[in-house]
Design an enzyme around this catalytic site. Structure first.
Site, short mmCIF file in Angstrom:
data_model
loop_
_atom_site.label_atom_id
_atom_site.label_comp_id
_atom_site.label_asym_id
_atom_site.label_seq_id
_atom_site.Cartn_x
_atom_site.Cartn_y
_atom_site.Cartn_z
N ASP A 1 3.51 3.28 -1.35
CA ASP A 1 4.27 3.31 -2.60
C ASP A 1 5.75 3.62 -2.39
OD1 ASP A 1 2.35 2.75 -4.52
OD2 ASP A 1 1.58 4.79 -4.49
N TRP B 1 0.82 -1.22 0.00
CA TRP B 1 0.00 0.00 0.00
C TRP B 1 0.85 1.27 0.00
CZ3 TRP B 1 -0.12 4.05 3.35
CH2 TRP B 1 -1.12 4.99 3.10
N GLY C 1 -8.60 8.14 -0.84
CA GLY C 1 -9.35 7.04 -0.26
C GLY C 1 -9.76 7.29 1.18
C1 GLC Z 1 -1.40 7.49 -2.86
C2 GLC Z 1 -1.78 6.39 -3.84
C3 GLC Z 1 -2.14 5.12 -3.10
C4 GLC Z 1 -1.06 4.74 -2.11
C5 GLC Z 1 -0.77 5.90 -1.17
C6 GLC Z 1 0.36 5.60 -0.21
O1 GLC Z 1 -2.53 7.91 -2.15
O2 GLC Z 1 -2.89 6.78 -4.62
O3 GLC Z 1 -2.31 4.06 -4.02
O4 GLC Z 1 -1.51 3.61 -1.39
O5 GLC Z 1 -0.43 7.03 -1.93
O6 GLC Z 1 1.60 5.49 -0.83
#
Ligand code: GLC
Length: 800
Positions: free
Chosen positions: A494, A492, A710
């Site tokens: 990145d 999750w 999100g």
């Molecule tokens: C951003 C990306 C998501 C990732 C998050 C943490 O919100 O859209 O996919 O999980 O960064 O790196």
């Protein structure tokens, strides 16, 4: 310091002080067309794709910010003085003019009072029409006759964001414009059906299609040459930059007003005529507003809470629901941050979004789930970033359409495929889909969906249930040297370099997916499957609790060089949020470890603005740990308050019965409670932002990247499912709240599988969790069985 207020009655946020520290946005449209607009009418419009079908241009990250936009200028013919209805672009001093912006559900209204003129500009995209409507009212509040000229202005884009921004020796000659029968027709000549129109409900007194004619080469949107001069040149041209200007001269008696309605739409002359005809009577537009209202009201009526806590009621009933729904509709790439530079769906983000608002949007969430199923490979991993159309069975019309090909040669490697290999697979992506599908069938009762067949991205097809099994099999196989799940390209987060390394988060997500499948198999009577899922669960539980436990919390992972991440033995990044939240939320953590780990999160990561993603911040670049160490301390993934995973902790606290703490966390992150500290927050108080600068940053508390995150969806899910505790079971409605002990109770009206449940929760003993008695229509019951008669039922739950 505050800049506005929540108008709960009208579901609007009213900005009454428009010189905000940053843009506050809204999203108009609930189907294929979308306008992203700020509080001063800056922003852009697109149809289907913000990258490939951009209608109006936007200069991202520029100064002045958020230009151009959908502007209406009003000029007084007596003295040549002019203003715009939105504060920008003309920007009259705020002690001379009064401006208001109302962001509502799929409408935004700008208002201005200046020198005896009141003007309003209401923006919306009616359901069923691919058109952005500007509903403009000009009223003479002065005591003399006013002679005015009204000019509209929007700047067209070359559709494809890359073409719009480069290689002008080609792009400047690809688009043309002309004026015909009251409409400006814009044509992107490179494309087969590349038309847009701009028209109005009146016969214009002037027009302009050429941007530079209107603005003037040495002027800006603040002081367009044509507005200063009071007249347009009236030209269209093949090639150049184009705009949508219609001029209307008004003569208004004292108290008299005029309603000018403009239409910026998809299509050419014929469509412009149809839309003019449709809205000839402005009552048709008033009906369109009502339809939009009903669209949102139907959703709001599906889950309505009344808790007496304004920060819960206003956000859950209106703003967080709205934010979550917008994310399901338009995903992440339409914002002032992404500027539509990318398109399509991110696998993990979409899989999570699709779980959050199934109760209010079952069709939209199902559509997303199906797109994700088709973008799953036979191996069981998802295509990290994809466009749904890549994997859709083509329809005839689409097949006949010539694909757009830029004349600029951008070489593609031979054999380049939409289906990437394992080296680009993110280990968490598809694991999010399993709980979303489970949630979908529990909410809707459509268990047949599990036997529907869908294709795989790399060929072949299988049932939904088979897709789910492949996802967990893949993760069970992808284990590293220590026997825990590999991080692959990323999990999750990145920015953590878990490629070749191992991820505790993925391990717990796998555990959760297996729990979902085991429960599903039990319900469906698929006993062999259930036994094999349970066997894995048993093995993983004891293994994870032994291997991943660090003493006071769970580690975050192991790098490919065998170094632990998120351990007390590290100097920096000792404790991370994600692994600890999911250790508990997945059900994998032993009870004592679950309690200890949540206490550690509270002790080391909690701040007054929410929970830090990790701490202490990384201060030295260390490529073994990853890019996170090259992000400034307190920003983004490096020890900021990353909003998205915060509700994971609220939910985890609820599973352990800590309602006080869950609410304390909720309150700290919830934008509603920051309405009066905008000097710190900067961003809008009606939507969650991607992150808030952490305590190691000089701008501690400042929120960044609103709306498309999100965190909206997860906040909605955590509050409805865990804090209020109302969630769908396989064949029942579960009411299992976890609330602050001081609450006397709350009420929720919730739609479920065709019935409406009017749920009153009473908390006479002032506990945080625990249900003592349940009454369904005044009869004491053990559980709330689905009535299935399409009627309203009363539920009384007594906590204790
Ligand atoms: C951003 C990306 C998501 C990732 C998050 C943490 O919100 O859209 O996919 O999980 O960064 O790196």
């Amino acid at each position: 310091m505050r800049y506005g207020y929540f108008d709960t009655e009208n579901d609007e946020y009213v900005i009454d002080r428009v010189d905000l520290p940053t843009s506050w946005t809204n999203y108009l449209g609930v189907e294929d067309m979308c306008a992203v607009l700020n509080h001063t009418a800056g922003g852009y419009l697109f149809y289907k794709s913000p990258e490939y079908h951009r209608i109006t241009r936007f200069r991202g990250n520029a100064i002045p910010m958020d230009r151009p936009g959908d502007y209406v200028y009003i000029r007084d013919r007596e003295d040549g003085d002019y203003f715009s209805i939105s504060w920008q672009p003309v920007g009259k001093p705020l002690d001379e003019a009064r401006y208001i912006c109302r962001h509502g559900l799929s409408t935004t209204t700008y208002e201005c009072d200046y020198r005896g003129i009141h003007a309003g500009q209401k923006m919306s995209i009616p359901i069923g029409d691919n058109v952005l409507v500007w509903d403009v009212t000009v009223r003479n509040d002065s005591k003399r006759v006013r002679e005015l000229d009204v000019f509209s202005y929007a700047e067209f884009s070359f559709h494809h964001v890359p073409i719009d921004n480069q290689n002008f020796q080609m792009s400047l000659y690809c688009a043309g414009s002309e004026y015909k029968d009251g409409a400006i027709i814009y044509d992107l000549y490179y494309e087969e059906e590349g038309y847009q129109y701009f028209t109005a409900n009146f016969e214009p007194d002037g027009y302009e299609c050429l941007r530079d004619n209107f603005i003037g080469t040495y002027n800006t949107e603040t002081n367009p040459k044509a507005v200063i001069e009071g007249r347009c040149r009236g030209q269209g041209q093949k090639g150049g930059n184009h705009c949508a200007v219609l001029q209307k001269s008004l003569s208004l008696l004292p108290g008299q007003s005029a309603r000018l309605i403009y239409f910026l739409g998809e299509g050419a002359l014929k469509q412009s005529q149809d839309i003019r005809e449709k809205y000839k009577d402005p009552a048709a537009l008033d009906r369109a507003y009502q339809e939009l209202k009903n669209f949102w009201k139907n959703k709001q009526d599906r889950f309505k809470v009344s808790s007496g806590e304004a920060g819960i009621d206003t956000m859950i009933n209106t703003w967080t629901l709205y934010q979550s729904e917008i994310n399901v509709m338009f995903s992440r790439f339409a914002s002032f941050i992404e500027v539509g530079g990318r398109t399509g769906l991110g696998y993990r983000d979409t899989a999570q979004d699709a779980m959050t608002v199934i109760a209010t949007n079952p069709e939209g969430c199902k559509k997303r789930i199906v797109e994700l199923l088709r973008a799953l490979t036979t191996k069981g991993y998802g295509i990290h970033l994809f466009e749904p159309r890549w994997f859709m069975p083509e329809d005839e019309k689409e097949k006949k359409k010539k694909p757009f090909k830029s004349p600029t040669v951008i070489p593609e490697p031979e054999g380049a495929s939409k289906v990437h290999g394992l080296s680009d697979a993110c280990a968490d992506d598809a694991l999010w889909l399993v709980p979303s599908i489970t949630e979908y069938v529990r909410e809707t009762g459509c268990y047949d969906f599990l036997d529907e067949k869908y294709g795989y991205a790399d060929g072949g097809e299988g049932t939904v249930y088979e897709h789910m099994k492949r996802i967990v099999s893949f993760s069970l196989e992808q284990v590293g040297d220590h026997g825990i799940c590999k991080g692959l390209r990323a999990d999750w987060n990145d920015c953590l370099n878990l490629g070749g390394g191992e991820s505790t988060l993925v391990s717990f997500l796998l555990y959760r997916a297996l729990v979902c499948l085991s429960e599903l198999a039990l319900f469906l009577g698929r006993d062999d499957d259930r036994m094999s899922f349970d066997k894995e669960l048993k093995r993983l539980k004891s293994f994870f609790n032994d291997t991943l436990w660090d003493g006071k919390w769970f580690i975050r992972g192991i790098t490919h060089n065998g170094r632990k991440i998120g351990s007390a033995e590290n100097e920096e990044g000792k404790i991370h949020l994600e692994s600890n939240a999911w250790a508990v939320l997945s059900g994998a953590a032993d009870e004592d470890k679950a309690r200890t780990t949540l206490d550690s999160v509270y002790e080391y990561l909690y701040t007054p603005y929410g929970i830090l993603l990790n701490a202490p911040a990384y201060t030295k670049p260390d490529d073994d740990i990853g890019f996170i160490t090259r992000v400034y301390p307190g920003l983004k993934e490096n020890s900021s308050i990353f909003s998205h995973p915060n509700p994971w902790v609220w939910s985890a606290e609820c599973t352990m019965g800590n309602g006080d703490r869950a609410f304390e966390y909720y309150r700290s992150l919830c934008p509603y409670y920051q309405n009066d500290i905008i000097e710190t927050r900067h961003a809008e108080p009606y939507s969650y932002c991607q992150f808030i600068s952490g305590k190691d940053h000089s701008a501690y508390g400042e929120a960044h990247h609103p709306f498309m995150t999100g965190s909206g969806g997860w906040s909605y899910f955590a509050v409805t499912h865990y804090m209020l505790g109302i969630r769908p079971g396989f064949d029942e409605l579960i009411v299992d709240p976890c609330i602050p002990a001081r609450w006397d109770g709350f009420n929720v009206k919730r739609y479920f599988r065709g019935d409406v449940y009017d749920i009153t929760v009473e908390n006479p003993a002032h506990v945080q969790k625990g249900v003592k008695e349940i009454y369904l229509d005044d009869t004491m019951v053990d559980k709330i069985n689905i009535a299935g008669d399409g009627r309203q039922h009363s539920v009384r739950v007594v906590m204790g």
